[in-house]
Design an enzyme around this catalytic site. Structure first.
Site, PDB file in Angstrom:
ATOM      1  N   ARG A   1       0.721  -1.306   0.556  1.00 14.20           N
ATOM      2  CA  ARG A   1      -0.085  -0.292  -0.120  1.00 14.20           C
ATOM      3  C   ARG A   1       1.025   1.555   0.047  1.00 14.20           C
ATOM      4  O   ARG A   1       2.426   1.251   0.079  1.00 14.20           O
ATOM      5  CB  ARG A   1      -1.216  -0.049   1.250  1.00 14.20           C
TER       6      ARG A   1
ATOM      7  N   GLY B   1       1.925   4.954   1.741  1.00 14.00           N
ATOM      8  CA  GLY B   1       2.129   5.552   2.739  1.00 14.00           C
ATOM      9  C   GLY B   1       3.255   4.873   3.784  1.00 14.00           C
ATOM     10  O   GLY B   1       3.830   3.691   3.034  1.00 14.00           O
ATOM     11  N   ASP B   2       3.626   4.631   5.126  1.00 17.16           N
ATOM     12  CA  ASP B   2       4.914   4.589   6.259  1.00 17.16           C
ATOM     13  C   ASP B   2       4.142   3.587   6.944  1.00 17.16           C
ATOM     14  O   ASP B   2       3.203   2.663   6.506  1.00 17.16           O
ATOM     15  CB  ASP B   2       5.307   6.259   6.476  1.00 17.16           C
ATOM     16  N   ILE B   3       4.462   3.943   8.010  1.00 20.30           N
ATOM     17  CA  ILE B   3       4.539   2.423   8.676  1.00 20.30           C
ATOM     18  C   ILE B   3       2.988   2.993   9.704  1.00 20.30           C
ATOM     19  O   ILE B   3       2.833   4.393  10.286  1.00 20.30           O
ATOM     20  CB  ILE B   3       5.763   2.374  10.039  1.00 20.30           C
TER      21      ILE B   3
ATOM     22  N   TYR C   1       0.096   0.815  12.794  1.00 20.86           N
ATOM     23  CA  TYR C   1      -0.230  -0.459  13.409  1.00 20.86           C
ATOM     24  C   TYR C   1      -1.577  -0.488  13.509  1.00 20.86           C
ATOM     25  O   TYR C   1      -2.212  -0.416  13.347  1.00 20.86           O
ATOM     26  CB  TYR C   1       0.308   0.505  15.028  1.00 20.86           C
TER      27      TYR C   1
ATOM     28  N   GLY D   1      -4.501   3.837   3.681  1.00 22.99           N
ATOM     29  CA  GLY D   1      -2.755   3.706   2.598  1.00 22.99           C
ATOM     30  C   GLY D   1      -3.611   2.982   2.108  1.00 22.99           C
ATOM     31  O   GLY D   1      -4.337   1.834   1.612  1.00 22.99           O
TER      32      GLY D   1
ATOM     33  N   PHE E   1      -8.925   1.873   5.347  1.00 23.73           N
ATOM     34  CA  PHE E   1      -8.155   3.085   6.727  1.00 23.73           C
ATOM     35  C   PHE E   1      -8.419   1.778   7.808  1.00 23.73           C
ATOM     36  O   PHE E   1      -9.344   1.121   7.760  1.00 23.73           O
ATOM     37  CB  PHE E   1      -9.681   3.800   6.260  1.00 23.73           C
TER      38      PHE E   1
ATOM     39  N   CYS F   1       3.165   6.546  11.220  1.00 14.59           N
ATOM     40  CA  CYS F   1       2.561   7.059   9.452  1.00 14.59           C
ATOM     41  C   CYS F   1       3.755   7.753   9.292  1.00 14.59           C
ATOM     42  O   CYS F   1       3.867   8.443   8.149  1.00 14.59           O
ATOM     43  CB  CYS F   1       1.498   8.015   9.182  1.00 14.59           C
TER      44      CYS F   1
END
Length: 232
Positions: free
Chosen positions: A88, A90-92, A94, A163, A175, A192
């Site tokens: 996807r 975006g970043d990191i 949880y 993402g 989401f 993020c």
């Protein structure tokens, strides 16, 4: 004309299993598009909306920075937290219990071919859902997702991460809305990739436990409003 969507609540499911299921649905639709193009016909693609929750996992988007994960592999194992590099944007982020995740597998060619508009509409679904709880969710300029008080420096807190991936205008991922989420898990990452901003949940904002089944119903209804769909 309204589009038909198949809704499925998978309950608790491992991140990898949910990812594989999304990929299967996406590839089925891509195959239908390929076949239709070869025969000059209209593709009989199907829209799906998957709702689920995951066991604790950190996922890193394709443009993410691994340095935003603040735990070692050993520490992740010790705390029983999974980790996945995913496809996807975006970043990191949880995922875990108390967080409602929505994965639309939509053929955007039957809605509009505009990823930016699609992301804004996902945000709109979340903002309407928050409004049902008298919470004002907002957009933050240049940052995808839904925020509380994004314009008040020091008070910005993210309540929903977004993402997505899109192939041949078929979407996947989606989401993650923090409802009763244990927010301590976010302390192990730079959420993020955004520093010095907090993460929150509906429970945190209202200072009470929230009925998650009720939230899911509100999300379903708000998808209907925003995307003008009906459920098969």
């Amino acid at each position: 004309m309204q589009e038909a969507v198949k809704f499925k609540n998978l309950g608790f499911i491992g991140y990898e299993d949910a990812w594989k299921y999304q990929e299967e649905l996406l590839q089925e639709n891509v195959a239908k598009k390929t076949a239709a193009r070869n025969t000059n016909s209209i593709a009989n693609t199907k829209h799906n909306l998957i709702i689920c929750q995951h066991t604790p996992v950190y996922t890193l988007g394709k443009s993410g920075n691994i340095n935003n994960v603040l735990l070692s592999e050993q520490q992740l194992a010790e705390q029983n937290i999974e980790f996945f590099n995913t496809n996807r944007g975006g970043d990191i982020t949880y995922h875990g219990p108390g967080q409602i995740v929505a994965y639309p597998i939509f053929d955007l060619e039957k809605f509009y071919t505009d990823i930016g508009k699609y992301l804004r509409n996902l945000e709109e679904v979340v903002m309407l859902t928050l409004a049902d709880y008298s919470i004002i969710g907002e957009r933050s300029i240049g940052e995808t997702g839904v925020w509380i008080d994004p314009q008040i420096k020091g008070s910005e807190r993210k309540i929903c991460a977004i993402g997505v991936r899109c192939s041949r205008w078929i979407t996947m991922h989606g989401f993650a809305l923090n409802v009763n989420t244990n927010l301590n898990y976010f302390n192990n990452i730079v959420p993020c990739g955004i520093v010095n901003k907090k993460v929150t949940s509906i429970e945190q904002e209202l200072q009470k436990q929230i009925n998650e089944d009720e939230v899911i119903e509100k999300i379903k209804n708000n998808f209907k409003k925003v995307f003008d769909i009906y459920y098969e």
